[in-house]
Write an enzyme that holds these catalytic residues in place. Structure first.
Site, PDB file in Angstrom:
ATOM      1  N   HIS A 164       1.342  -0.728   0.037  1.00 53.28           N
ATOM      2  CA  HIS A 164       0.020   0.064   0.316  1.00 53.28           C
ATOM      3  C   HIS A 164       0.642   1.275  -0.590  1.00 53.28           C
ATOM      4  O   HIS A 164       0.580   1.875  -1.084  1.00 53.28           O
ATOM      5  CB  HIS A 164      -0.974  -0.020   1.235  1.00 53.28           C
ATOM      6  CG  HIS A 164      -1.232   1.469   1.085  1.00 53.28           C
ATOM      7  ND1 HIS A 164      -2.912   1.313   0.739  1.00 53.28           N
ATOM      8  CD2 HIS A 164      -1.108   2.622   1.863  1.00 53.28           C
ATOM      9  CE1 HIS A 164      -3.442   2.218   1.182  1.00 53.28           C
ATOM     10  NE2 HIS A 164      -2.499   3.598   2.071  1.00 53.28           N
ATOM     11  N   GLU A 165       1.759   1.732   1.435  1.00 53.62           N
ATOM     12  CA  GLU A 165       2.265   2.992   0.672  1.00 53.62           C
ATOM     13  C   GLU A 165       2.901   2.845  -0.088  1.00 53.62           C
ATOM     14  O   GLU A 165       3.883   3.660  -0.102  1.00 53.62           O
ATOM     15  CB  GLU A 165       3.548   2.774   2.531  1.00 53.62           C
ATOM     16  CG  GLU A 165       2.836   2.568   3.661  1.00 53.62           C
ATOM     17  CD  GLU A 165       1.457   3.675   4.234  1.00 53.62           C
ATOM     18  OE1 GLU A 165       1.433   4.702   3.142  1.00 53.62           O
ATOM     19  OE2 GLU A 165       0.640   2.837   4.371  1.00 53.62           O
TER      20      GLU A 165
ATOM     21  N   HIS B 239       2.164   4.648  -2.612  1.00 50.90           N
ATOM     22  CA  HIS B 239       1.913   6.131  -2.667  1.00 50.90           C
ATOM     23  C   HIS B 239       3.605   6.821  -3.620  1.00 50.90           C
ATOM     24  O   HIS B 239       3.592   7.795  -3.335  1.00 50.90           O
ATOM     25  CB  HIS B 239       1.591   6.403  -0.959  1.00 50.90           C
ATOM     26  CG  HIS B 239       0.238   6.179  -0.159  1.00 50.90           C
ATOM     27  ND1 HIS B 239      -0.779   7.209  -1.147  1.00 50.90           N
ATOM     28  CD2 HIS B 239      -0.105   6.121   0.699  1.00 50.90           C
ATOM     29  CE1 HIS B 239      -1.568   7.443  -0.709  1.00 50.90           C
ATOM     30  NE2 HIS B 239      -1.483   5.651   1.000  1.00 50.90           N
TER      31      HIS B 239
ATOM     32  N   GLU C 160      -4.197   8.231  -2.385  1.00 47.67           N
ATOM     33  CA  GLU C 160      -5.053   6.572  -1.696  1.00 47.67           C
ATOM     34  C   GLU C 160      -5.483   5.893  -3.375  1.00 47.67           C
ATOM     35  O   GLU C 160      -5.446   4.136  -3.536  1.00 47.67           O
ATOM     36  CB  GLU C 160      -6.339   6.426  -1.195  1.00 47.67           C
ATOM     37  CG  GLU C 160      -5.964   7.406   0.252  1.00 47.67           C
ATOM     38  CD  GLU C 160      -4.902   7.100   0.631  1.00 47.67           C
ATOM     39  OE1 GLU C 160      -4.901   5.264   0.289  1.00 47.67           O
ATOM     40  OE2 GLU C 160      -3.698   7.426   1.382  1.00 47.67           O
TER      41      GLU C 160
END
Length: 496
Positions: A261-262, A265, A291
Site C-alpha cells: 500500500h505505502e 503512494h 489513495e
C-alpha cells in the site's frame, strides 16, 4: 521567464525548505524519537509553522500573486500561481498565532494518541481531540462561514467533494456490499484460514518487505522503509520518499500489504516530473487520487491471483514450516476472504468501505457538533455493531486505532473509499490494452507503472484534480466499476 515568475519560484523554494524541515521533524517523531521528546518538537514546529505562515501571508505575497497571474505564460507557471493562491486563500483568514498553535497542538497530540492506543486509555487522547475539533471548526468558519464545517474539510482533501456526493457514493457502495456480504455469510464456500495466526519471524518478514519494494521498483537510493505504530508515507521531495510498516509477529500479511500500500503512494511521488521540483505543483494532487494508487497496488495487484501465485515461491522459501501444507490458491483465498473485523487497515476489499463509512459519519457528527468527543467510543462501538456486526472489545481496537484525527486530518477518510473506486475503474480501462494478469504472474509491474505515470504520476498537482481523475479512470468517474469488480471477485472466490 518574467521577473514576477522568478520571484514566485524563489518564494516557492523558501516555503519548500520550511516544509522539508517540518516533515523531518514529523517523520522523526513517528519512527525513532524517544517517547518523552514531544514538548521540544512542539515548540520547534510552532516556530517553523509561524515563520512559514508569515512568509506566505503578507501584502507582498498578495501583490506578487496578482502580478504573476498576469505574467504567467506556460501551463506550469499558471498552475503554480493557481496552487499557491489556493494555499494563500486557505490560511490567510486564519490568525497567524492560531495557525502556529494548531501545528504545535498536532505535534503534542500524536504522541498522546500513541500512548493512549498502547495503553488502551482514551482519556489520554480525548482532551487533544476536543481541541483539534474546536480548532478545525474555527478554521472552517474563517474560510467559509456559511458552509458546513465538515464539507469545508472534505474539500481540502478532495477538491470539490461535497457531503451530498459522499452520501450518494456511499449509498451506491452499500447497495452492493451489504447483500453480497450477507450472501457470502449464508452460502459462501469456506475459506481456509488456520495457517494465518502463527509465528512469522520478523527477520523473514523484513525480507518480504524488501521483495515487495523490489517488485514495485522502489529504488532504495530514493525510498527508505522504516517502522512506526501506524504505517504511512512521507514525501520530502521527488528524490526522497519514505514509507513505514508495522511488524506483527503473528500476522505476516499485515506487513506485506502495508508495504504494498505505502509503496503505491511512494511510486506516485517518485515519478512526478522533475521540472516541478521545489514548486507547489509537485506532490500528489488530492488524497483520493493518492489513495487510488496505494489501494490499487495493495489490492488490485497485491491481492490478485496472478501476483499471489508469483509471490508464493518466495513465501514458501522464507516460511517453509508455516506454509508446509499451504498452497498458493489457499493463500490467495485467505488474503481475499470477506470477514467483518475490527481493524480498518486489515480489512478485506469488500468490508473496507464499511469501515470508512463509520469514520465518515462519526467525524461529520463531531464537526457538526452532534457528537461530543466524550461519547465517541460508545458511538464508534455502536456503529461497528450496526455496520459490521462485530463487538469492539476496547478502544485500542476501536476509536483509537487510526492516527489521522490526532494529526488534524479530519475529512480524509472518504478519500480511501474514493481511491478504491478510482483504481478499479482505471484498471478496467487499462485492461483493454494490457494483459496484466500475464504480466503480474511474471512479477512484471512495468507496463502498469508506465500507464499510470502517463495518466497521473508525471503531472503531480500541475493539472486540476477533476482532469486527473478523468485521465486516471479513462472517462467520467462511475463507482459501479468498483461495485461490479467486487461482485465478480467475491462471487468467484466464494463460488456463489
Amino acid at each position: 521567464m518574467k521577473p514576477s515568475i522568478i520571484r514566485l519560484r524563489a518564494l516557492e523554494k523558501q516555503l519548500y525548505a520550511y516544509l522539508y524541515a517540518m516533515t523531518v521533524i514529523d517523520f522523526d517523531a513517528e519512527t525513532v524519537a524517544p517517547e518523552g521528546s514531544a514538548d521540544g518538537r512542539a515548540e520547534a514546529t510552532e516556530v517553523l509553522s509561524r515563520a512559514s505562515f508569515d512568509l506566505l501571508v503578507n501584502d507582498g505575497t498578495a501583490a506578487l500573486l496578482k502580478e504573476a497571474a498576469a505574467d504567467a505564460e506556460t501551463e506550469q507557471e499558471r498552475a503554480e500561481v493557481r496552487n499557491l493562491q489556493r494555499q494563500y486563500d486557505e490560511i490567510a483568514r486564519i490568525p497567524a498565532d492560531e495557525y502556529a498553535a494548531f501545528t504545535k497542538l498536532c505535534s503534542q497530540s500524536v504522541p498522546a494518541w500513541t500512548k493512549a492506543k498502547r495503553t488502551n486509555d482514551f482519556s489520554l487522547f480525548a482532551p487533544y481531540l476536543e481541541k483539534i475539533i474546536a480548532a478545525r471548526r474555527a478554521q472552517a468558519r474563517y474560510f467559509a462561514p456559511d458552509r458546513d464545517p465538515y464539507e469545508v474539510l472534505l474539500d481540502r482533501y478532495e477538491k470539490g467533494l461535497t457531503i451530498a456526493q459522499c452520501d450518494e457514493f456511499f449509498a451506491t457502495l452499500r447497495e452492493t456490499i451489504v447483500p453480497l456480504l450477507a450472501d457470502i455469510q449464508t452460502r459462501g464456500k469456506a475459506v481456509r484460514t488456520d495457517f494465518l495466526d502463527q509465528e512469522w519471524p520478523i527477520d523473514a518478514q523484513r525480507r518480504v518487505s524488501k521483495k515487495i519494494m523490489e517488485l514495485w521498483g522502489l529504488d532504495p537510493a530514493h525510498c527508505y522503509l522504516a517502522e512506526s505504530e501506524h504505517p504511512f508515507t512521507t514525501e520530502f521531495w521527488r528524490g526522497d520518499v519514505r514509507i513505514t510498516t508495522h511488524y506483527m509477529p503473528r500476522d505476516i500479511f499485515s506487513n506485506l500489504y502495508s508495504v504494498a500500500h505505502e509503496g503505491g503512494h511512494a511510486l506516485y511521488e517518485l515519478n512526478i516530473n522533475p521540472d516541478y521540483d521545489y514548486t507547489v505543483v509537485t506532490h500528489g494532487a488530492t488524497m483520493g487520487i493518492h489513495e487510488s494508487q496505494s489501494r490499487l497496488f495493495e489490492n488490485l495487484v497485491g491481492r490478485s491471483r496472478a501476483f499471489v501465485h508469483y509471490l508464493y515461491p518466495t513465501l514458501k522459501e522464507l516460511f517453509p514450516a508455516q506454509l508446509a501444507d499451504v498452497s498458493a490458491e489457499e493463500i490467495w483465498r485467505a488474503v481475499n476472504r470477506a470477514e467483518p473485523g475490527l481493524i480498518r487497515t486489515e480489512a478485506d476489499e469488500l468490508t473496507y468501505s464499511l469501515h470508512i463509512m463509520v469514520r465518515y459519519e462519526l467525524e461529520k457528527a463531531l464537526m457538526q457538533g452532534t457528537l461530543a468527543v466524550a461519547d465517541l467510543p460508545a458511538a464508534w462501538n455502536a456503529k461497528y455493531k450496526e455496520y459490521l456486526g462485530v463487538d469492539v472489545p476496547d478502544d485500542a481496537h476501536g476509536c483509537l486505532q487510526d492516527i489521522h484525527w490526532s494529526m488534524g486530518d479530519i475529512g480524509y477518510f472518504p478519500s480511501y473509499a474514493l481511491g478504491s473506486a478510482y483504481g478499479a475503474q482505471a484498471l478496467d480501462d487499462l485492461r483493454k490494452t494490457n494483459d496484466f494478469d500475464a504480466q503480474w504472474a511474471n512479477g512484471d509491474m512495468e507496463p502498469l507503472k508506465a500507464a499510470l505515470k502517463e495518466r497521473v504520476w508525471q503531472w503531480g498537482s500541475m493539472k486540476e484534480p477533476a482532469w486527473l481523475v478523468e485521465s486516471l479512470c479513462g472517462g467520467k468517474f462511475d463507482p459501479h466499476h468498483f461495485t461490479d469488480y467486487l461482485k465478480k471477485k467475491y462471487t468467484e472466490l466464494y463460488e456463489l
